[in-house]
Write a protein that holds these residues in place. Structure first.
Motif, PDB file in Angstrom:
ATOM      1  N   ARG A   1       6.413 -28.984   6.359  1.00  0.00           N
ATOM      2  CA  ARG A   1       6.945 -30.250   6.534  1.00  0.00           C
ATOM      3  C   ARG A   1       7.842 -30.664   5.382  1.00  0.00           C
ATOM      4  O   ARG A   1       7.172 -31.160   4.640  1.00  0.00           O
ATOM      5  N   TRP A   2       9.107 -30.839   5.583  1.00  0.00           N
ATOM      6  CA  TRP A   2       9.954 -31.346   4.615  1.00  0.00           C
ATOM      7  C   TRP A   2       9.403 -32.828   4.057  1.00  0.00           C
ATOM      8  O   TRP A   2       9.114 -33.662   5.013  1.00  0.00           O
ATOM      9  N   HIS A   3       9.322 -33.030   3.053  1.00  0.00           N
ATOM     10  CA  HIS A   3       8.772 -34.444   2.577  1.00  0.00           C
ATOM     11  C   HIS A   3       9.826 -35.641   2.905  1.00  0.00           C
ATOM     12  O   HIS A   3       9.379 -36.711   2.822  1.00  0.00           O
ATOM     13  N   ARG A   4      10.788 -35.404   3.332  1.00  0.00           N
ATOM     14  CA  ARG A   4      11.743 -36.493   3.707  1.00  0.00           C
ATOM     15  C   ARG A   4      12.046 -36.396   5.155  1.00  0.00           C
ATOM     16  O   ARG A   4      11.680 -35.393   6.045  1.00  0.00           O
ATOM     17  N   THR A   5      12.250 -37.609   5.641  1.00  0.00           N
ATOM     18  CA  THR A   5      12.746 -37.832   7.327  1.00  0.00           C
ATOM     19  C   THR A   5      14.251 -38.021   7.129  1.00  0.00           C
ATOM     20  O   THR A   5      14.522 -38.700   5.870  1.00  0.00           O
TER      21      THR A   5
ATOM     22  N   GLY B   1      10.864 -41.995  16.004  1.00  0.00           N
ATOM     23  CA  GLY B   1      12.231 -42.366  15.699  1.00  0.00           C
ATOM     24  C   GLY B   1      13.081 -41.801  14.548  1.00  0.00           C
ATOM     25  O   GLY B   1      13.889 -42.406  14.245  1.00  0.00           O
ATOM     26  N   THR B   2      12.480 -40.715  13.915  1.00  0.00           N
ATOM     27  CA  THR B   2      13.065 -39.906  12.570  1.00  0.00           C
ATOM     28  C   THR B   2      13.066 -38.612  12.761  1.00  0.00           C
ATOM     29  O   THR B   2      12.360 -38.277  13.764  1.00  0.00           O
ATOM     30  N   LEU B   3      13.955 -37.751  12.046  1.00  0.00           N
ATOM     31  CA  LEU B   3      13.980 -36.385  12.099  1.00  0.00           C
ATOM     32  C   LEU B   3      13.257 -35.853  11.116  1.00  0.00           C
ATOM     33  O   LEU B   3      13.185 -36.157   9.865  1.00  0.00           O
ATOM     34  N   ALA B   4      12.017 -35.029  11.573  1.00  0.00           N
ATOM     35  CA  ALA B   4      11.268 -33.921  10.753  1.00  0.00           C
ATOM     36  C   ALA B   4      11.860 -32.802  10.655  1.00  0.00           C
ATOM     37  O   ALA B   4      12.011 -32.233  11.724  1.00  0.00           O
ATOM     38  N   LEU B   5      11.905 -31.989   9.473  1.00  0.00           N
ATOM     39  CA  LEU B   5      12.312 -30.642   9.305  1.00  0.00           C
ATOM     40  C   LEU B   5      10.935 -29.796   9.093  1.00  0.00           C
ATOM     41  O   LEU B   5      10.100 -30.341   8.106  1.00  0.00           O
ATOM     42  N   TYR B   6      11.129 -28.771   9.709  1.00  0.00           N
ATOM     43  CA  TYR B   6      10.205 -27.835   9.571  1.00  0.00           C
ATOM     44  C   TYR B   6      10.336 -26.329   9.131  1.00  0.00           C
ATOM     45  O   TYR B   6      11.151 -25.786   9.553  1.00  0.00           O
ATOM     46  N   SER B   7       9.540 -25.481   8.528  1.00  0.00           N
ATOM     47  CA  SER B   7       9.691 -24.069   8.356  1.00  0.00           C
ATOM     48  C   SER B   7       8.476 -23.328   8.831  1.00  0.00           C
ATOM     49  O   SER B   7       7.288 -24.008   8.677  1.00  0.00           O
ATOM     50  N   GLU B   8       8.603 -22.396   9.016  1.00  0.00           N
ATOM     51  CA  GLU B   8       7.550 -21.437   9.677  1.00  0.00           C
ATOM     52  C   GLU B   8       7.516 -19.953   9.422  1.00  0.00           C
ATOM     53  O   GLU B   8       8.955 -19.488   9.528  1.00  0.00           O
ATOM     54  N   VAL B   9       6.620 -19.334   8.995  1.00  0.00           N
ATOM     55  CA  VAL B   9       6.495 -17.962   8.810  1.00  0.00           C
ATOM     56  C   VAL B   9       5.278 -17.530   9.769  1.00  0.00           C
ATOM     57  O   VAL B   9       4.150 -18.185   9.210  1.00  0.00           O
ATOM     58  N   SER B  10       5.371 -16.743  10.498  1.00  0.00           N
ATOM     59  CA  SER B  10       4.224 -16.295  11.396  1.00  0.00           C
ATOM     60  C   SER B  10       4.151 -14.828  11.358  1.00  0.00           C
ATOM     61  O   SER B  10       5.112 -13.833  11.328  1.00  0.00           O
ATOM     62  N   ALA B  11       2.948 -14.403  11.408  1.00  0.00           N
ATOM     63  CA  ALA B  11       2.399 -12.848  11.576  1.00  0.00           C
ATOM     64  C   ALA B  11       1.437 -12.618  12.347  1.00  0.00           C
ATOM     65  O   ALA B  11       0.509 -13.512  12.169  1.00  0.00           O
ATOM     66  N   ASP B  12       1.710 -11.863  13.458  1.00  0.00           N
ATOM     67  CA  ASP B  12       0.371 -11.283  14.101  1.00  0.00           C
ATOM     68  C   ASP B  12      -0.264 -10.228  13.453  1.00  0.00           C
ATOM     69  O   ASP B  12       0.155  -9.137  13.262  1.00  0.00           O
ATOM     70  N   LEU B  13      -1.718 -10.643  13.164  1.00  0.00           N
ATOM     71  CA  LEU B  13      -2.319  -9.580  12.318  1.00  0.00           C
ATOM     72  C   LEU B  13      -3.755  -9.142  13.285  1.00  0.00           C
ATOM     73  O   LEU B  13      -4.662  -8.951  12.690  1.00  0.00           O
ATOM     74  N   GLU B  14      -3.402  -9.012  14.405  1.00  0.00           N
ATOM     75  CA  GLU B  14      -4.549  -8.253  15.482  1.00  0.00           C
ATOM     76  C   GLU B  14      -5.329  -7.202  14.812  1.00  0.00           C
ATOM     77  O   GLU B  14      -6.612  -7.006  15.061  1.00  0.00           O
ATOM     78  N   ALA B  15      -4.541  -6.327  14.096  1.00  0.00           N
ATOM     79  CA  ALA B  15      -5.109  -4.963  13.514  1.00  0.00           C
ATOM     80  C   ALA B  15      -5.937  -5.242  12.251  1.00  0.00           C
ATOM     81  O   ALA B  15      -6.220  -4.387  11.852  1.00  0.00           O
ATOM     82  N   GLY B  16      -5.579  -6.611  11.728  1.00  0.00           N
ATOM     83  CA  GLY B  16      -6.255  -6.937  10.551  1.00  0.00           C
ATOM     84  C   GLY B  16      -5.308  -7.061   9.548  1.00  0.00           C
ATOM     85  O   GLY B  16      -4.011  -6.920   9.889  1.00  0.00           O
TER      86      GLY B  16
ATOM     87  N   LEU C   1      21.911 -32.338   2.658  1.00  0.00           N
ATOM     88  CA  LEU C   1      21.558 -33.536   3.573  1.00  0.00           C
ATOM     89  C   LEU C   1      21.377 -34.808   2.783  1.00  0.00           C
ATOM     90  O   LEU C   1      20.768 -34.916   1.880  1.00  0.00           O
ATOM     91  N   PRO C   2      21.928 -35.816   3.381  1.00  0.00           N
ATOM     92  CA  PRO C   2      21.822 -37.354   2.802  1.00  0.00           C
ATOM     93  C   PRO C   2      20.470 -37.688   2.605  1.00  0.00           C
ATOM     94  O   PRO C   2      19.522 -37.370   3.267  1.00  0.00           O
ATOM     95  N   ALA C   3      20.020 -38.412   1.399  1.00  0.00           N
ATOM     96  CA  ALA C   3      18.721 -39.043   1.394  1.00  0.00           C
ATOM     97  C   ALA C   3      18.421 -39.615   2.637  1.00  0.00           C
ATOM     98  O   ALA C   3      18.902 -40.399   3.130  1.00  0.00           O
ATOM     99  N   GLY C   4      17.009 -39.530   3.052  1.00  0.00           N
ATOM    100  CA  GLY C   4      16.402 -40.059   3.976  1.00  0.00           C
ATOM    101  C   GLY C   4      15.355 -41.182   3.490  1.00  0.00           C
ATOM    102  O   GLY C   4      15.356 -41.567   2.344  1.00  0.00           O
ATOM    103  N   ASP C   5      14.545 -41.955   4.270  1.00  0.00           N
ATOM    104  CA  ASP C   5      13.680 -42.787   3.990  1.00  0.00           C
ATOM    105  C   ASP C   5      12.161 -42.211   4.104  1.00  0.00           C
ATOM    106  O   ASP C   5      11.187 -42.895   3.879  1.00  0.00           O
ATOM    107  N   GLY C   6      12.147 -41.016   3.939  1.00  0.00           N
ATOM    108  CA  GLY C   6      10.660 -40.352   4.001  1.00  0.00           C
ATOM    109  C   GLY C   6      10.099 -40.283   2.660  1.00  0.00           C
ATOM    110  O   GLY C   6      10.707 -40.465   1.742  1.00  0.00           O
TER     111      GLY C   6
END
Length: 173
Positions: free
Chosen positions: A80-84, A116-131, A159-164
């Motif tokens: 989760r990005w440190h800014r909003t 009341g603000t926008l939060a930006l997220y990143s995700e990397v996911s991997a299915d490791l069912e086989a280990g 992006l312009p500076a937010g208040d986060g």
């Protein structure tokens, strides 16, 4: 034989079957303990949140190391990005994240409205069912953190500076 004569001469006759090396790092089930051990081995600072998830900050942005799925077989590194940003920046944020997702495989990027603000997220996911081997786990964690930090750095410039503000309760890695 169907191979050309010259190929058989170069190879010294019929090629011998190649023996595959025995794996010295067999895949084993994904666990939070394995993730924590890897983070500790790298000298990273992290904590366990109220949900039992591992979390820490990198370059001021919060990251979580989640095990999801019925058998906790899915690894997800979520940042989760440190800014909003103000909600009226949704169109600009959407364009920036769409460009990111179109041009890159990792991380997946998205925006959520929170308090009341926008939060930006990143995700990397991997299915490791086989280990997962220790080497694979290290690579996935590095990918989730590295690409997430890279994306947030790129967004800082776009992006312009937010208040986060950055998370203060866990020292930055």
């Amino acid at each position: 034989m169907t191979s050309p004569e010259w190929l058989l001469r170069v190879l010294g006759g019929r090629p011998k079957p190649v023996k595959r090396p025995v794996r010295r790092d067999p895949p084993t089930p994904l666990t939070r303990e394995r993730i924590a051990d890897h983070l500790r081995a790298r000298g990273y600072k992290f904590a366990v949140d109220d949900d039992g998830d591992l979390t820490g900050t990198w370059d001021g942005s919060r990251f979580w190391f989640l095990t999801l799925g019925d058998e906790a077989e899915i690894l997800q590194v979520r940042g989760r990005w440190h800014r909003t940003l103000p909600v009226d920046q949704r169109a600009a944020v959407g364009l920036a994240l769409n460009d990111w997702n179109r041009e890159r495989i990792w991380p997946k990027a998205y925006v959520r409205e929170e308090e009341g603000t926008l939060a930006l997220y990143s995700e990397v996911s991997a299915d490791l069912e086989a280990g997962v081997t220790d080497r694979q786990l290290a690579q996935l964690l590095a990918c989730g953190l590295g690409t997430g930090v890279h994306m947030f750095t790129a967004l800082d410039a776009l992006l312009p500076a937010g208040d986060g503000a950055a998370d203060e309760d866990i020292p930055d890695n």
